[in-house]
Scaffold this active site. Sequence first.
Site, mmCIF file in Angstrom:
data_model
loop_
_atom_site.group_PDB
_atom_site.id
_atom_site.type_symbol
_atom_site.label_atom_id
_atom_site.label_comp_id
_atom_site.label_asym_id
_atom_site.label_seq_id
_atom_site.Cartn_x
_atom_site.Cartn_y
_atom_site.Cartn_z
ATOM 1 N N SER A 173 0.826 -1.193 0.000
ATOM 2 C CA SER A 173 0.000 0.000 0.000
ATOM 3 C C SER A 173 0.873 1.262 0.000
ATOM 4 O O SER A 173 1.713 1.429 -0.881
ATOM 5 C CB SER A 173 -0.955 -0.040 1.201
ATOM 6 O OG SER A 173 -1.995 0.901 1.067
ATOM 7 N N ASP A 224 -9.368 -3.449 -6.432
ATOM 8 C CA ASP A 224 -8.899 -2.806 -5.200
ATOM 9 C C ASP A 224 -9.655 -1.497 -4.982
ATOM 10 O O ASP A 224 -9.607 -0.600 -5.822
ATOM 11 C CB ASP A 224 -7.395 -2.528 -5.309
ATOM 12 C CG ASP A 224 -6.757 -2.137 -3.980
ATOM 13 O OD1 ASP A 224 -7.391 -1.395 -3.207
ATOM 14 O OD2 ASP A 224 -5.619 -2.559 -3.711
ATOM 15 N N HIS A 284 -8.306 -4.856 -1.161
ATOM 16 C CA HIS A 284 -7.084 -4.175 -0.720
ATOM 17 C C HIS A 284 -6.435 -4.974 0.401
ATOM 18 O O HIS A 284 -7.023 -5.149 1.473
ATOM 19 C CB HIS A 284 -7.389 -2.755 -0.240
ATOM 20 C CG HIS A 284 -6.151 -1.938 0.007
ATOM 21 N ND1 HIS A 284 -5.368 -1.451 -1.006
ATOM 22 C CD2 HIS A 284 -5.551 -1.551 1.164
ATOM 23 C CE1 HIS A 284 -4.344 -0.786 -0.498
ATOM 24 N NE2 HIS A 284 -4.425 -0.835 0.813
#
Length: 452
Positions: A247, A375, A404
Amino acid sequence: MACAGPIIITAVPHRHIQTPIPFHFPPMARAFLGSTPSSSLLTTSRLSSFTPSLITNQRRRSLRLTTAAVVAMSEFPSEKPIQPHPSLEVIGGGRDRFLPALKDLNLPYKPFPVIGWNRHLETIFASFYRSCPDVRFRRECLRAADNGTVALDWVVGDDLRLPIDAPVLILLPGLTGGSQDSYVRHMLVRARDRGWRAVVFNSRGCGNSPVTTPQFYSASFLGDMREVVEHVTKRYPKANVYAVGWSLGGNILVNYLGQDSLSCPLSGAVSLCNPFDLVVADEDFRKGFNNVYDKALARALRRIFSKHADLFNDMPGEFNIPLAANARTVREYDDALTRVSFGFNSVDEYYSKSSSSKFIKDVKIPLLCIQAANDPIAPDRGVPREDIKANPNCLLIVTPKGGHLGWVAGPSAPLGNPWTDPFVIDFLVYLESQESKASASSTDLTAAETLV
């Protein structure tokens, strides 16, 4: 309070709970950009034993090969090419070069029933219910040049078990994440089982790391990353060093690889769920159900800030301390604090100039990027496909599902490691094996030239 020296942190094992998988989720009190709820129902697993490789006296070499080494490598027989399954998008300038490392890409991506069919359900499930391996850490607090502090969590006992030239893996969690997170620990355990040394890089204020200056970290701040990499490479000069980022940690990692491409000492890297284009990510973050993630992440940022708010008293400039302390969204927090700390005129300028999509074209070391097409936090439309295709050092894998930091698929689903973990380790092990071949060949050629 700053750490005066190494601290031993012991992760308390959770009791294994045998219950049906719940589909009614508790209120979301934590962020989903790389942070695992400490109160979630977690199962545990123990670190597997392994036999360390023999210690060698030969100094390890970088993947930046000499001409002689490249010639020598060409003499090795090429591996049989892999044909990725049609359910996966696999592109990149390094596709043919790196596909031999990922032999299971010919298998279809099969999301776990029900959980893996909805991106929000998968994201939330992985955050709350994925198992969290029991790992004991030894903490090292590293003081940066500006007197800021980051915390490096090393696995207890690795220095006694592993040779000094064992490859080292630096792990960069997502925003507000740290060594407590389940996806980080799963990767750490898998690397350790392969005889690798792993260390978690907890950014300022994350993972209960101390904050010693009125500055946290950002998507574009590379000072701490540079110092951590330099510290690790100097500590293990005979080892090759690699990195994995998730991320926002993936965005920071790719920014570092691109901006420091000519001086980067890493031998390879992996980016997962990278938002890439932060302007696009910000746009989507404020739409529909994503507001839930936005508010949860803002709460996590406020909690970190509240522990260290006194450091920001009487700060000059455009800091809006009341807004930072009460921010309801990530954008409000970044506008009040982050963009001011790092010298941006507006939050939009901060997002634009901090996007790693601008720098992936300059990456000079092997880089694997794995994204999920659905995502909700790292939008698929922000992935810089054309630059990845043009870069001979990059490979991109896009799965049709995954959410995610979810990827609830594969033989370990639903409670085990993410689907991505085996591919990440196979890629890194492949790079290490290729470097070893090149290093040995280069040494043989040097010896032959000396005899001549």
